[in-house]
Motif scaffolding. Structure first.
Motif, PDB file in Angstrom:
ATOM      1  N   LEU A 381       0.820  -1.208   0.000  1.00  0.00           N
ATOM      2  CA  LEU A 381       0.000   0.000   0.000  1.00  0.00           C
ATOM      3  C   LEU A 381       0.855   1.259   0.000  1.00  0.00           C
ATOM      4  CD1 LEU A 381      -2.763  -0.877   2.658  1.00  0.00           C
ATOM      5  CD2 LEU A 381      -3.029  -0.793   0.168  1.00  0.00           C
ATOM      6  N   SER A 382       0.443   2.254  -0.783  1.00  0.00           N
ATOM      7  CA  SER A 382       1.101   3.557  -0.760  1.00  0.00           C
ATOM      8  C   SER A 382       0.548   4.370   0.406  1.00  0.00           C
ATOM      9  CB  SER A 382       0.839   4.302  -2.073  1.00  0.00           C
ATOM     10  OG  SER A 382      -0.546   4.608  -2.189  1.00  0.00           O
ATOM     11  N   LYS A 383       1.176   5.498   0.703  1.00  0.00           N
ATOM     12  CA  LYS A 383       0.667   6.336   1.781  1.00  0.00           C
ATOM     13  C   LYS A 383      -0.737   6.837   1.453  1.00  0.00           C
ATOM     14  CE  LYS A 383       1.371  10.470   4.574  1.00  0.00           C
ATOM     15  NZ  LYS A 383       2.188  11.648   4.911  1.00  0.00           N
ATOM     16  N   GLU A 384      -0.988   7.200   0.214  1.00  0.00           N
ATOM     17  CA  GLU A 384      -2.306   7.705  -0.166  1.00  0.00           C
ATOM     18  C   GLU A 384      -3.367   6.627   0.005  1.00  0.00           C
ATOM     19  OE1 GLU A 384      -5.292  10.037  -0.829  1.00  0.00           O
ATOM     20  OE2 GLU A 384      -3.234  10.788  -0.676  1.00  0.00           O
ATOM     21  N   GLN A 385      -3.017   5.367  -0.293  1.00  0.00           N
ATOM     22  CA  GLN A 385      -3.967   4.269  -0.094  1.00  0.00           C
ATOM     23  C   GLN A 385      -4.257   4.062   1.400  1.00  0.00           C
ATOM     24  OE1 GLN A 385      -1.599   1.454  -2.416  1.00  0.00           O
ATOM     25  NE2 GLN A 385      -3.340   1.148  -3.803  1.00  0.00           N
ATOM     26  N   ARG A 386      -3.253   4.265   2.222  1.00  0.00           N
ATOM     27  CA  ARG A 386      -3.456   4.158   3.671  1.00  0.00           C
ATOM     28  C   ARG A 386      -4.350   5.306   4.164  1.00  0.00           C
ATOM     29  NH1 ARG A 386       0.478   0.274   4.842  1.00  0.00           N
ATOM     30  NH2 ARG A 386       2.329   0.454   3.521  1.00  0.00           N
ATOM     31  N   ILE A 387      -4.148   6.484   3.613  1.00  0.00           N
ATOM     32  CA  ILE A 387      -4.981   7.630   3.966  1.00  0.00           C
ATOM     33  C   ILE A 387      -6.433   7.380   3.569  1.00  0.00           C
ATOM     34  CG2 ILE A 387      -5.426  10.080   3.507  1.00  0.00           C
ATOM     35  CD1 ILE A 387      -3.086   9.685   5.357  1.00  0.00           C
ATOM     36  N   GLU A 388      -6.629   6.702   2.439  1.00  0.00           N
ATOM     37  CA  GLU A 388      -7.997   6.364   2.014  1.00  0.00           C
ATOM     38  C   GLU A 388      -8.671   5.474   3.049  1.00  0.00           C
ATOM     39  OE1 GLU A 388     -10.244   7.157  -0.381  1.00  0.00           O
ATOM     40  OE2 GLU A 388      -8.840   8.812  -0.713  1.00  0.00           O
TER      41      GLU A 388
END
Length: 516
Positions: A381-388
């Motif tokens: 997971l990317s950071k943006e996916q984690r933020i989602e």
């Protein structure tokens, strides 16, 4: 010539054959060894205790405040402790058991504070509401049934339930702000929850032990463990900085080295260490230190794990108190690393696969392919996916307000069981001890630290049965509910909780001060 003799001198120091005898050896300077050492020192003050820690400081692995969620696990908010049975009813047995065990921990901590053996409880435990939050009609129905089952029990009678959005805005304003979903939403809340800094608590208990002449040695790696002729244990210890080797013997050996416990247990060669393996799981958290955001949330809020996700992946948004500063943590995001400790080696997993457990490990691998796939996906997971994923909890979360931190390594126990067959993956904490009680090791993960006192009492009962009759009165002084089921004694519940809350600053007055 001078260089030659200097080299010989250095080699002689490194090959030192110093032998030291002690009564008890504890491997690992984390919450488990600190707890067991403190119990023994109160029960048998004349016993000499020696602790070896591989790192430079105590409590730097699983006990460290940034390596775990700090939840005082009392089953107040963790949905996986209350499964729904086939008939639709809720099984609360595990929740009751864990709650009682956490109450045992609080009683012992209260005893230490009352007698000024440790100071300033607000530095390691703070009052904080525990909440469960779910979305969707089916999950709301489950949560309501869970609430009805738990709130009828004396240990959970303060629990509240609401599916009213206005009430939820009062409880969790940050989570409810800008929420546009039309899905049904519900939460339970209980104000008697806590946030625990297990790192700070570990340091306090070890400081107490040192004041009682306990030997604590850092930068010491246990290389070998072998049985002595008189039934005790000898450990070969290497100083990781100088390389010096020393040998220490004791009548009793405890291995409380977190993820490092399994390979050390295997070194003992006891029959009980066979057919056991370990599966390492890494984790990440998102952390927010922006005061404006942090002050909008005051609770530990646990959700429900995604379908197919393991119990250790239950998402939660937590208020944390670390070094007198509030932060928010969200996670955990699971991943895979072959290391058994954050400071471990990539060879850790392979080194624990032996001829006697290889079939157990292979069976576990075959059974848990979906889990492995899930962990790999989490790792990617990317950071943006984690933020989602965070936005499921905080709809308006912004990536720039959150940083990623690496949490501690966990090693889940794998063993052959009647229920799970060969290679069953265990989610929990487990004591493995020799038949004669001369050695014990703690394996596994959550609820772990929260139930440390209960688990270490189990170690004492297994390993020192001959002393338990004379120790019983002292144990009851430290832990008034020892040997008694709180479930069957509602009056004792209130008596114990009122006493510990007053000592630890966890009563209603303390909660009001925190909220103010």
């Amino acid at each position: 010539m001078h260089f030659f003799y200097k080299t010989l001198f250095i080699r002689k120091i490194k090959m030192s054959d110093k032998h030291t005898k002690t009564d008890v050896i504890l491997i690992g300077a984390g919450i488990m060894s600190a707890t067991l050492g403190s119990l023994i020192k109160e029960l048998a003050p004349d016993w000499e205790i020696t602790i070896f820690e591989r790192l430079e400081k105590a409590g730097e692995e699983s006990s460290n405040e940034w390596n775990n969620a700090g939840t005082g696990h009392a089953a107040l908010c963790e949905l996986n402790y209350t499964p729904e049975k086939l008939d639709g009813s809720i099984d609360i047995n595990k929740a009751v058991k864990i709650n009682e065990q956490f109450n045992v921990s609080k009683q012992f901590w209260s005893y230490l504070v009352d007698r000024h053996l440790i100071e300033d409880p607000q530095e390691f435990i703070m009052p904080l509401p525990h909440m469960s939050l779910v979305h969707g009609e089916e999950n709301v129905s489950f949560l309501k049934k869970r609430f009805e089952a738990l709130s009828s029990h004396p240990l959970f009678e303060e629990m509240e339930f609401s599916e009213d959005p206005e009430k939820l805005k009062e409880w969790i304003p940050l989570i409810m702000e800008d929420r546009t979903s039309n899905q049904p939403i519900a939460a339970t809340k209980i104000d008697s929850g806590t946030d625990v800094n297990f790192g700070a608590l570990t340091h306090k208990m070890l400081d107490y032990l040192q004041s009682q002449y306990t030997n604590i040695f850092y930068n010491q790696s246990v290389e070998k463990i072998k049985r002595t002729d008189d039934g005790g244990w000898e450990v070969k210890v290497r100083d990781v900085k100088s390389g010096t080797i020393e040998y220490h013997t004791a009548k009793f050996l405890f291995i409380g080295a977190g993820g490092g416990s399994l390979p050390l247990l295997q070194k003992t060669g006891i029959p009980e260490s066979k057919h056991i393996g370990g599966f390492p799981v890494s984790g990440l958290f998102l952390v927010c230190n922006d005061p404006e955001i942090v002050e909008q949330h005051h609770a530990k809020v646990y959700g429900k794990a995604a379908v197919g996700a393991p119990p250790m992946s239950v998402p939660h948004l937590d208020t944390r108190y670390i070094d007198n500063k509030k932060s928010l943590l969200f996670g955990p995001f699971a991943g895979f690393s072959p290391k058994f400790l954050k400071t471990g080696s990539n060879m850790d997993l392979l080194r624990t696969i032996k001829t006697y457990n290889v079939l157990t490990m292979l069976a576990a691998g075959a059974k848990n392919i979906p889990l492995t796939k899930y962990l790999v996906e989490q790792l990617m997971l990317s950071k943006e996916q984690r933020i989602e994923e965070l936005r499921e909890f905080i709809p308006n979360a912004k990536a720039e307000d959150w940083d990623i931190i690496v949490a501690g390594q966990r090693v889940q126990v794998i063993k052959d069981t009647e229920e799970g067959g060969k290679g069953a993956l265990q989610f929990g904490t487990e004591v493995v001890s020799a038949a004669d009680g001369s050695v014990a090791a703690l394996l596994g993960a959550s609820p772990g630290a929260s139930t440390a006192v209960h688990v270490m009492l189990e170690v004492l009962e297994k390993c020192f049965p001959q002393y338990m009759p004379e120790w019983e009165s002292k144990i009851k002084e430290m832990i008034p509910s020892y040997g008694v089921s709180l479930e069957d004694n509602p009056e004792l519940i209130h008596e114990v909780q009122n006493a510990t809350d007053m000592t630890l600053g966890l009563g209603k007055k303390a909660r009001l001060l925190q909220e103010a």
